[in-house]
Design a protein around this motif. Sequence first.
Motif, PDB file in Angstrom:
ATOM      1  N   GLY A  16      42.073  47.135  37.112  1.00  0.00           N
ATOM      2  CA  GLY A  16      41.449  46.453  38.255  1.00  0.00           C
ATOM      3  C   GLY A  16      42.084  46.802  39.590  1.00  0.00           C
ATOM      4  O   GLY A  16      43.121  47.472  39.657  1.00  0.00           O
ATOM      5  N   LEU A  18      43.531  44.773  41.827  1.00  0.00           N
ATOM      6  CA  LEU A  18      44.837  44.163  42.101  1.00  0.00           C
ATOM      7  C   LEU A  18      45.963  44.932  41.407  1.00  0.00           C
ATOM      8  O   LEU A  18      47.016  45.187  41.998  1.00  0.00           O
ATOM      9  CB  LEU A  18      44.840  42.698  41.643  1.00  0.00           C
ATOM     10  N   ALA A  48      38.237  49.177  29.755  1.00  0.00           N
ATOM     11  CA  ALA A  48      38.054  50.625  29.945  1.00  0.00           C
ATOM     12  C   ALA A  48      38.651  51.406  28.779  1.00  0.00           C
ATOM     13  O   ALA A  48      39.667  51.019  28.207  1.00  0.00           O
ATOM     14  CB  ALA A  48      38.724  51.050  31.244  1.00  0.00           C
ATOM     15  N   ALA A  84      40.803  46.660  24.988  1.00  0.00           N
ATOM     16  CA  ALA A  84      40.488  45.428  24.252  1.00  0.00           C
ATOM     17  C   ALA A  84      39.521  44.587  25.083  1.00  0.00           C
ATOM     18  O   ALA A  84      39.643  44.522  26.304  1.00  0.00           O
ATOM     19  CB  ALA A  84      41.760  44.625  23.991  1.00  0.00           C
ATOM     20  N   ASP A  85      38.578  43.984  24.390  1.00  0.00           N
ATOM     21  CA  ASP A  85      37.694  43.018  25.060  1.00  0.00           C
ATOM     22  C   ASP A  85      38.313  41.640  24.845  1.00  0.00           C
ATOM     23  O   ASP A  85      38.410  41.173  23.702  1.00  0.00           O
ATOM     24  CB  ASP A  85      36.281  43.102  24.458  1.00  0.00           C
ATOM     25  N   ILE A  86      38.706  41.024  25.936  1.00  0.00           N
ATOM     26  CA  ILE A  86      39.460  39.769  25.800  1.00  0.00           C
ATOM     27  C   ILE A  86      38.622  38.609  25.275  1.00  0.00           C
ATOM     28  O   ILE A  86      39.161  37.573  24.931  1.00  0.00           O
ATOM     29  CB  ILE A  86      40.132  39.360  27.138  1.00  0.00           C
ATOM     30  N   THR A  87      37.332  38.796  25.198  1.00  0.00           N
ATOM     31  CA  THR A  87      36.493  37.730  24.650  1.00  0.00           C
ATOM     32  C   THR A  87      36.351  37.879  23.126  1.00  0.00           C
ATOM     33  O   THR A  87      35.776  37.020  22.469  1.00  0.00           O
ATOM     34  CB  THR A  87      35.085  37.744  25.280  1.00  0.00           C
ATOM     35  N   SER A 117      45.369  39.359  35.198  1.00  0.00           N
ATOM     36  CA  SER A 117      44.751  39.869  36.431  1.00  0.00           C
ATOM     37  C   SER A 117      43.275  40.144  36.154  1.00  0.00           C
ATOM     38  O   SER A 117      42.788  41.257  36.352  1.00  0.00           O
ATOM     39  CB  SER A 117      45.483  41.135  36.877  1.00  0.00           C
ATOM     40  N   VAL A 118      42.631  39.114  35.641  1.00  0.00           N
ATOM     41  CA  VAL A 118      41.202  39.209  35.283  1.00  0.00           C
ATOM     42  C   VAL A 118      40.445  38.079  35.976  1.00  0.00           C
ATOM     43  O   VAL A 118      41.059  37.177  36.552  1.00  0.00           O
ATOM     44  CB  VAL A 118      41.003  39.090  33.754  1.00  0.00           C
ATOM     45  N   ALA A 119      39.137  38.099  35.876  1.00  0.00           N
ATOM     46  CA  ALA A 119      38.331  37.052  36.502  1.00  0.00           C
ATOM     47  C   ALA A 119      38.757  35.685  35.949  1.00  0.00           C
ATOM     48  O   ALA A 119      39.050  35.563  34.747  1.00  0.00           O
ATOM     49  CB  ALA A 119      36.861  37.306  36.233  1.00  0.00           C
ATOM     50  N   PRO A 120      38.780  34.674  36.814  1.00  0.00           N
ATOM     51  CA  PRO A 120      39.283  33.353  36.412  1.00  0.00           C
ATOM     52  C   PRO A 120      38.580  32.757  35.186  1.00  0.00           C
ATOM     53  O   PRO A 120      39.198  31.998  34.447  1.00  0.00           O
ATOM     54  CB  PRO A 120      39.020  32.487  37.646  1.00  0.00           C
ATOM     55  N   PHE A 122      38.125  33.975  32.494  1.00  0.00           N
ATOM     56  CA  PHE A 122      38.787  34.429  31.269  1.00  0.00           C
ATOM     57  C   PHE A 122      40.153  33.794  31.045  1.00  0.00           C
ATOM     58  O   PHE A 122      40.732  33.946  29.961  1.00  0.00           O
ATOM     59  CB  PHE A 122      38.989  35.950  31.304  1.00  0.00           C
ATOM     60  N   GLU A 148      46.618  34.418  37.918  1.00  0.00           N
ATOM     61  CA  GLU A 148      46.097  34.683  39.261  1.00  0.00           C
ATOM     62  C   GLU A 148      45.282  33.492  39.777  1.00  0.00           C
ATOM     63  O   GLU A 148      45.024  32.528  39.058  1.00  0.00           O
ATOM     64  CB  GLU A 148      45.225  35.948  39.237  1.00  0.00           C
ATOM     65  N   PRO A 150      41.643  31.993  41.596  1.00  0.00           N
ATOM     66  CA  PRO A 150      41.860  30.575  41.889  1.00  0.00           C
ATOM     67  C   PRO A 150      42.109  29.763  40.612  1.00  0.00           C
ATOM     68  O   PRO A 150      41.600  30.112  39.552  1.00  0.00           O
ATOM     69  CB  PRO A 150      40.546  30.157  42.538  1.00  0.00           C
TER      70      PRO A 150
END
Length: 486
Positions: A16, A18, A48, A84-87, A117-120, A122, A148, A150
């Motif tokens: 990402g 960041l 990725a 890895a897919d974190i979901t 450092s992923v979308a909140p 997750f 991270e 918010p």
Amino acid sequence: MPKEITTLVTFFGATGDLAKRKLYPSVYNLYKKGFLKDHFGIIGTSRADLTTQEFQDFVRDSIKEFMKEDAPIDFLRHFDYQKADITKADDYAKLKALIEKLDTEFALKGNRIFYMSVAPRFFGTVAKSLKSEGLLSENGEFNRLMIEKPFGTDYATAEQLNNELSHAFNENQIYRIDHYLGKEMVQNIAALRFGNPLLAKAWNREYIDNIQVTLSETLGVEDRAGYYDTAGALRDMIQNHTMQIVGWLAMDEPASWTDQDIRAAKNAAFNSLKIYTPDEVAENFVRGQYGPDAANTQNGYLNEKDVPADSQNNTYVAGKLAFASDRWKDVPFYIRTGKRLAAKTTRIDIVFKQGFNLFTNAAPLEKNVLSIIVDPEGRIEYTMVAKDTTAEFKTRPITLNWTVSAEDKAQTPEPYERMIHDTMDGNGSNFADWNGVAVAWKFVDAIQSAWDATQQEFPNYVSGSMGPKAADELLARDGHRWIYEG
Ligand code: NAD
């Protein structure tokens, strides 16, 4: 000699923006300074499809681009990658295997940091999976989580997120990032307050008239309306950065210089903050939305890309905080933030009470002001009363001024470097504590819900000004004025 740290860091969201701009350069700086030497391992993971070599190239490119340096192979060989897919719970097994491999390869003693450092959306899933899929070490010195922003979008969502994190981590293992707490001059507040007897003794209602915190931006919403129109200045800047700065200003002296005691002292201050009723919100808070500039060359907020034509969103907030503690009873803390203001700055102005005028001076004595300028350059100013140089005994204000030098600046760590180091070192002093975050959300939610219930005429300030007139009136009603005028 820097203390060498032994740890593994797993970066989620490793490809990402960041990670590329801030995280790898920070790790490289820690390596150059000798905090990381032989016993560290870095794992990148994201959606990725990269080989380890490609990931090391990605890290090398990031350091080249943002630090203009060639990272040596001795540094890069500590980096490894796992797609890895974190979901997907199954994907964590591969990650676990790689963690264990690096743990052995670099003798990392089971010490683990997980950086989200992923979308909140997750954050909760990752924390839970780390535990359920067995990625936390059982025999290491530590498992720590860096998270991270918010942290939620209101109290309810923040509490839910915190509960999710709590399944896997205790409060003292959670490092909630607020990069304002990593800024040099924000950290300097404590040195000034507690290191100088004069200030330490005067840091209370007996000597302080009011405190002002300003976080002003010159930019408008740019291309972030999708996010910003639902957040506004209140959630984007007040709930987190402004309130965390206020924590350092409002706290009592901690019992000792440990993160536990520092956080306890800040929490006591946060817990004495008055949460407003809707009437009190109307009395103590001002919201604004920018219109075009005076020359009409810049759009007003309502004409910005992706902003609904009837948006009631706030791009400016000013308000007065009240603490019920003995230290601060009746001392207003004025805060303000906004977009498209006259100048970009972060600063704190401590206004002291007026001195007794013993002299034959006709004019009242100026109040002393201590200004801590955080951005764009670190500076401390102290305005005090001194003698005029003319024959008559008159007084006038003089200003003592100290600015961070170029040499100081060159050796000052960036906030991200500091935060990663502090987490590796187990020092949570400069991270947001759950209690503080919770109080800040309750405080901000009360304001937002009062505003949601009433319509306001917008725009109400001109781009390039310092905000709505009502923000000046807020202080004028108390016989005060904003020290910083742009
Ligand atoms: P980004 O969109 O650039 O990167 C997101 C990363 O998450 C990518 O590596 C992507 O592959 C990965 N990802 C997405 N979905 C995934 C999935 N299902 N499984 C595994 N990996 C997945 O985001 P960013 O700008 O780097 O921001 C990351 C975090 O940092 C966010 O929480 C953001 O709020 C915060 N943050 C970013 C900045 C910044 O300057 N970019 C500043 C402050 C805070």
